[in-house]
Design a protein around this motif. Structure first.
Motif, short mmCIF file in Angstrom:
data_model
loop_
_atom_site.label_atom_id
_atom_site.label_comp_id
_atom_site.label_asym_id
_atom_site.label_seq_id
_atom_site.Cartn_x
_atom_site.Cartn_y
_atom_site.Cartn_z
N SER A 79 0.68 -1.51 0.32
CA SER A 79 0.00 -0.19 -0.41
C SER A 79 0.69 1.22 -0.14
CB SER A 79 -0.69 -0.13 0.82
OG SER A 79 -1.70 1.06 1.29
N ALA A 80 0.37 2.11 -1.27
CA ALA A 80 1.91 3.43 -1.08
C ALA A 80 0.27 4.83 -1.25
CB ALA A 80 2.34 3.56 -1.89
N TYR A 81 0.99 5.87 -0.58
CA TYR A 81 0.50 6.95 -0.61
C TYR A 81 1.05 8.23 -0.74
CZ TYR A 81 1.07 6.59 4.55
OH TYR A 81 1.30 7.12 5.52
N LEU A 82 0.68 9.43 -0.88
CA LEU A 82 1.13 11.13 -0.90
C LEU A 82 0.57 12.01 0.23
CD1 LEU A 82 1.88 11.70 -4.45
CD2 LEU A 82 3.32 10.74 -2.65
N ASP A 83 1.20 12.43 1.56
CA ASP A 83 0.52 13.30 1.83
C ASP A 83 0.90 14.48 1.93
OD1 ASP A 83 -0.82 11.80 3.88
OD2 ASP A 83 0.51 11.67 5.57
N GLU A 139 4.72 25.56 16.17
CA GLU A 139 2.98 25.59 15.27
C GLU A 139 3.02 24.40 14.83
OE1 GLU A 139 1.89 28.92 15.20
OE2 GLU A 139 3.42 29.84 15.33
N PRO A 140 1.52 24.60 14.80
CA PRO A 140 0.82 23.05 13.98
C PRO A 140 1.52 22.83 12.38
CG PRO A 140 -0.61 25.22 14.35
CD PRO A 140 0.62 25.46 14.87
N TYR A 141 1.55 21.83 11.93
CA TYR A 141 1.74 21.52 11.21
C TYR A 141 0.86 21.81 10.04
CZ TYR A 141 5.83 18.43 12.55
OH TYR A 141 7.21 17.68 12.81
N PRO A 142 1.12 21.84 9.05
CA PRO A 142 0.20 22.20 7.34
C PRO A 142 -1.37 21.38 7.39
CG PRO A 142 1.66 22.57 6.93
CD PRO A 142 2.51 22.33 8.08
N PRO A 143 -1.95 21.73 7.52
CA PRO A 143 -2.91 20.01 6.77
C PRO A 143 -2.81 19.72 6.12
CG PRO A 143 -4.19 22.55 6.45
CD PRO A 143 -3.24 22.62 7.50
N LYS A 144 -3.19 18.17 6.07
CA LYS A 144 -2.83 17.69 4.51
C LYS A 144 -3.76 16.71 4.13
CE LYS A 144 1.62 16.20 6.74
NZ LYS A 144 1.77 17.50 7.44
N ILE A 145 -3.47 16.63 2.95
CA ILE A 145 -4.64 15.16 2.02
C ILE A 145 -3.56 13.99 1.75
CG2 ILE A 145 -4.24 16.47 -0.27
CD1 ILE A 145 -7.23 16.16 -0.39
N ARG A 146 -4.33 12.64 1.85
CA ARG A 146 -3.59 11.75 1.24
C ARG A 146 -4.59 11.99 0.78
NH1 ARG A 146 -2.46 7.54 6.15
NH2 ARG A 146 -1.53 9.28 6.30
N ASP A 155 -16.10 9.63 15.11
CA ASP A 155 -14.57 8.15 15.36
C ASP A 155 -15.23 7.69 13.94
OD1 ASP A 155 -12.91 6.45 16.63
OD2 ASP A 155 -14.86 5.45 16.83
N MET A 156 -15.94 7.34 13.34
CA MET A 156 -16.01 6.48 12.41
C MET A 156 -14.93 7.19 10.75
SD MET A 156 -19.97 5.10 11.87
CE MET A 156 -20.91 5.06 13.22
N LEU A 157 -15.41 8.23 10.39
CA LEU A 157 -15.04 8.51 9.53
C LEU A 157 -13.44 9.31 9.60
CD1 LEU A 157 -15.78 9.69 6.61
CD2 LEU A 157 -16.31 11.86 7.97
N PHE A 158 -12.78 8.70 8.34
CA PHE A 158 -11.49 9.26 7.98
C PHE A 158 -11.66 10.36 6.94
CE2 PHE A 158 -10.31 4.54 9.13
CZ PHE A 158 -9.39 5.28 10.26
N LYS A 159 -11.55 11.50 7.50
CA LYS A 159 -11.71 12.90 7.11
C LYS A 159 -10.59 12.94 5.75
CE LYS A 159 -14.50 14.94 10.26
NZ LYS A 159 -14.38 16.50 11.18
N LEU A 160 -11.49 13.64 4.54
CA LEU A 160 -10.22 14.22 3.55
C LEU A 160 -9.20 14.69 3.85
CD1 LEU A 160 -12.59 15.14 0.91
CD2 LEU A 160 -11.23 12.79 0.61
N VAL A 161 -9.52 15.73 4.91
CA VAL A 161 -8.35 16.86 5.82
C VAL A 161 -7.68 16.25 6.77
CG1 VAL A 161 -8.48 19.07 6.19
CG2 VAL A 161 -9.97 18.72 4.40
N ARG A 162 -6.89 16.51 6.90
CA ARG A 162 -6.19 15.58 8.28
C ARG A 162 -5.32 16.76 8.80
NH1 ARG A 162 -5.74 9.50 6.64
NH2 ARG A 162 -6.79 8.98 5.50
N VAL A 163 -5.27 16.99 9.66
CA VAL A 163 -4.82 17.64 10.63
C VAL A 163 -4.36 17.41 11.36
CG1 VAL A 163 -4.91 19.36 12.16
CG2 VAL A 163 -6.65 19.45 10.66
#
Length: 257
Positions: A78-82, A145-152, A128-136
């Motif tokens: 399995s491979a992905y980009l953040d 400083e908080p990391y920028p939001p990401k999309i996987r 708790d159920m949903l993996f959202k498009l925007v990951r914080v």
């Protein structure tokens, strides 16, 4: 060339700005392997036509390279980009957040059909159920400083069977462009290059590049434990090794491979 900072839907050369309100949730179905999912389609604002939900993202920073995970000794990977959503991309962030909200509303409304629930779940249970498009990420860096939001983005990948010296390597079948030139399937003499998939994946592994991604956002997938994850699967990726630039230009996608 123009610079885009938002999400667009693409269909046979036509492009329009993505509107989450135009996403169509079809009836849930089950794959031949028993995995349940809700297929997605999109209604074009220009014509009303219902089409596959294929999207184009603006050029985004791939800070850490493509991440890979072995699927439990099944000879699958399995491979992905953040990809980072930078501050200048607030319109993109609003689009993605709106879509996450619409998924939540539909999940609440369709919980019986989708999940077999007898009662509607609470907001906390939905979160708790949903993996959202925007990951914080809650982790903070050295500057506090908080990391920028990401999309996987999921990257189709598999272990290569044509490795020299029986070394382990990963390849991808999708089209990958390096500095706007596709990594070809054939060499300069027209002979098939058996290593083209490995070369494409190696480029995605590079850190601190800028990636322009075209992807299919085609379903909500149900994983064990009633977790729900929108699937964003790359179909073409253009890579620029110029992460230090302040202005990213739009990349050409959907070229013939």
């Amino acid at each position: 060339m123009t610079t885009i900072s938002h999400l667009r839907v693409v269909h046979k050369g036509y492009k329009e700005e993505f509107d989450a309100a135009n996403v169509i949730f079809l009836d849930p179905t089950t794959t031949s392997t028993g995995v349940k999912h809700v297929p997605l389609m999109y209604q074009l604002k220009s014509s009303g036509q219902k089409v596959r939900l294929r999207i184009q993202l603006p050029p985004m920073l791939n800070k850490f390279g493509c991440q890979i995970y072995d699927k439990g000794g099944l000879n699958k990977v399995s491979a992905y980009l953040d990809l980072e959503i930078k501050q200048e991309y607030m319109k993109l962030l609003r689009q993605l957040n709106k879509f996450d909200e619409i998924i939540e509303r539909n999940l609440h409304r369709m919980c019986r059909a989708w999940l077999g629930c007898s009662t509607k779940p609470s907001k906390a249970a939905l979160d708790d159920m949903l993996f959202k498009l925007v990951r914080v990420s809650v982790t903070r860096d050295r500057n506090d400083e908080p990391y920028p939001p990401k999309i996987r983005i999921k990257v189709p990948a598999n272990y290569s069977n044509d490795n020299p010296n029986n070394t382990v390597a990963v390849e991808t079948p999708i089209a990958v462009f390096e500095d706007r030139k596709i990594i070809p399937r054939q060499d300069s003499k027209g002979v098939r290059d058996v290593s083209y998939g490995r070369k494409r994946f190696a480029l995605l592994m590079a850190q601190n590049t800028v990636c322009s991604v075209a992807a299919d956002l085609d379903a909500l997938w149900f994983t064990p434990g009633n977790k729900i994850s929108p699937s964003i699967r790359a179909v073409q990726i253009s890579v620029e090794k110029k992460a230090q630039t302040q202005r990213y230009e739009e990349e050409t996608v959907f070229m013939l491979d």
